[in-house]
Design an enzyme around this catalytic site. Sequence first.
Site, PDB file in Angstrom:
ATOM      1  N   SER A 130       0.275  -1.419   0.026  1.00  0.00           N
ATOM      2  CA  SER A 130      -0.047   0.251   0.257  1.00  0.00           C
ATOM      3  C   SER A 130       0.360   1.320   0.245  1.00  0.00           C
ATOM      4  O   SER A 130       0.130   2.253  -0.384  1.00  0.00           O
ATOM      5  CB  SER A 130      -0.894  -0.271   0.524  1.00  0.00           C
ATOM      6  N   PHE A 143     -11.404   7.229  15.583  1.00  0.00           N
ATOM      7  CA  PHE A 143     -12.168   7.095  16.212  1.00  0.00           C
ATOM      8  C   PHE A 143     -12.052   5.239  16.357  1.00  0.00           C
ATOM      9  O   PHE A 143     -13.205   4.821  16.907  1.00  0.00           O
ATOM     10  CB  PHE A 143     -13.634   6.264  14.825  1.00  0.00           C
ATOM     11  N   ASP A 161      -8.668  -4.642   1.798  1.00  0.00           N
ATOM     12  CA  ASP A 161      -7.220  -5.457   1.333  1.00  0.00           C
ATOM     13  C   ASP A 161      -7.347  -6.088   3.593  1.00  0.00           C
ATOM     14  O   ASP A 161      -6.855  -7.662   2.650  1.00  0.00           O
ATOM     15  CB  ASP A 161      -6.772  -4.795   1.690  1.00  0.00           C
TER      16      ASP A 161
HETATM   17 ZN   LIG Z   1      -2.387  -5.704   2.141  1.00  0.00          ZN
END
Ligand SMILES: [Zn+2]
Length: 475
Positions: free
Chosen positions: A109, A234, A281
């Site tokens: 990512s 949160f 993911d």
């Molecule tokens: Zn991943």
Amino acid sequence: MFFFIPLSVHLVTTVDRESSYVAILILLVLTTLSSANPSSHLVLHPRISSLSDEIGLSIILMIGDGMGPEQVELGRLVEKGESGRLNMQSLTWNASATTHSADSAIADSAASATAMATGNKTNNGFVGVNPQGVPLVTIVDIAQSLNKSTGVVTTTSIQHGTPAPFMAHVENRNDYYEISRQIVEDANVDVVLGGGLNDLTSGHFSNLGSQGYTLVYNRTELLNAGLGKLFGIFDYGHLDYEQVRDFEETPSLMEMTNKSLEILSQDPDGFFLIVEGGRIDHAGHANNRVNNALETIAFDNAIGVALDYVQEHENTILLITADHETGGLSVVSNTLNDELPSESNTEEENRALRITRALNVTVDWSSTSHTGLPVPLFCYGSLFESLSQDFLTDNTEVFHIMNDYFMGNPLSPTPMTTTTTTTPLPTTTTTTPTTTTSTTSNPDGVSLPDLNIPVLVGASLLTVGVIVVLYLKRR
Ligand SMILES: [Zn+2]
């Protein structure tokens, strides 16, 4: 040339002091040169010269983490049935993008989000820096230099691989301490919403308070927040999966997107907003089809809000893509199940329906990791109407599309060829100043590593020499 001022500030805050002063000196020389001869595209791309003209142009970028084409298909079957379409499947332009990083065919990512945020390939695990560790200019920096508001929204920790490259520059994506520091002290992003309380301190929050942020910690506080700068955390880590989310306590991605647009759209100069559906993911790594479907659907519901917004605001474009595919998912078969989720149901009822429907879809997973499958790239906006469909491009083009849009240039995404590589470092052997831009494989070279220092110094000495000669002649 006003772009150099925020750039300089950015340098001081992100690079060590001594090298930042050297870089600022170079930028000053550049400023002098470009104003003396605006047609000579010395090092920064000529697009920079049109920076200050555009008012109000805005971009919403939405990233489904780990969302390949089959994740979209699973979400579609569960939410809309065989003949239905998700929000993201009703956009103007449908393309797909390759996602490889600088050091691997399979991206993580951080590298992929860096490619989209900066237009540069980098190594897996690197955040907002090139493979040599040099900080890169991001689309957030560019938006801020145009006085636009900015927002980063995610269902993961705000320090995580996808959101971080839009706010921080580090060589190790797991360095949450430094990423948190940069988000709080340097990034100046107007709206930040997500999880990650574990790596934020009371000192961070008092710093944010003194910068004028409203701080919110649950759904009610978020929905009641005013229109100023907003920082909402949160959860301790990532936000809960949709399958177990407390509807009263934790906002949905749709609600966070809605509030962000409410705030950012107040800025007459426009805005840049990135929204991540981050847990698709994680469900892919776990090979969990129910969570995978529910997270994709929650992401698509947030897209619905963004789509409504762009349909009412012609000066805003919407891009939807993924950083990579996760799990090697294939939808194999689907048992028909009549009742679809609907707006007339409660959230609880719809969740129960989605779970049942997801369990009726048979899937195969070929991996518990990321894959190199090209990911969908959906775009909305009249500018995309003339572009050819089913287009294969690269994830660095996401940055170039956004940069072109902010610069007021026609959109001309580049098809995927064999040439996409990492950004070259400054070399000492390149050509004369007037041909420098053509030697780089990064045609929109707003990245700092493209600065060719010897060429700049040579060119500035030459300019000074010419001025002196002219001055003496005149006397
Ligand atoms: Zn991943």
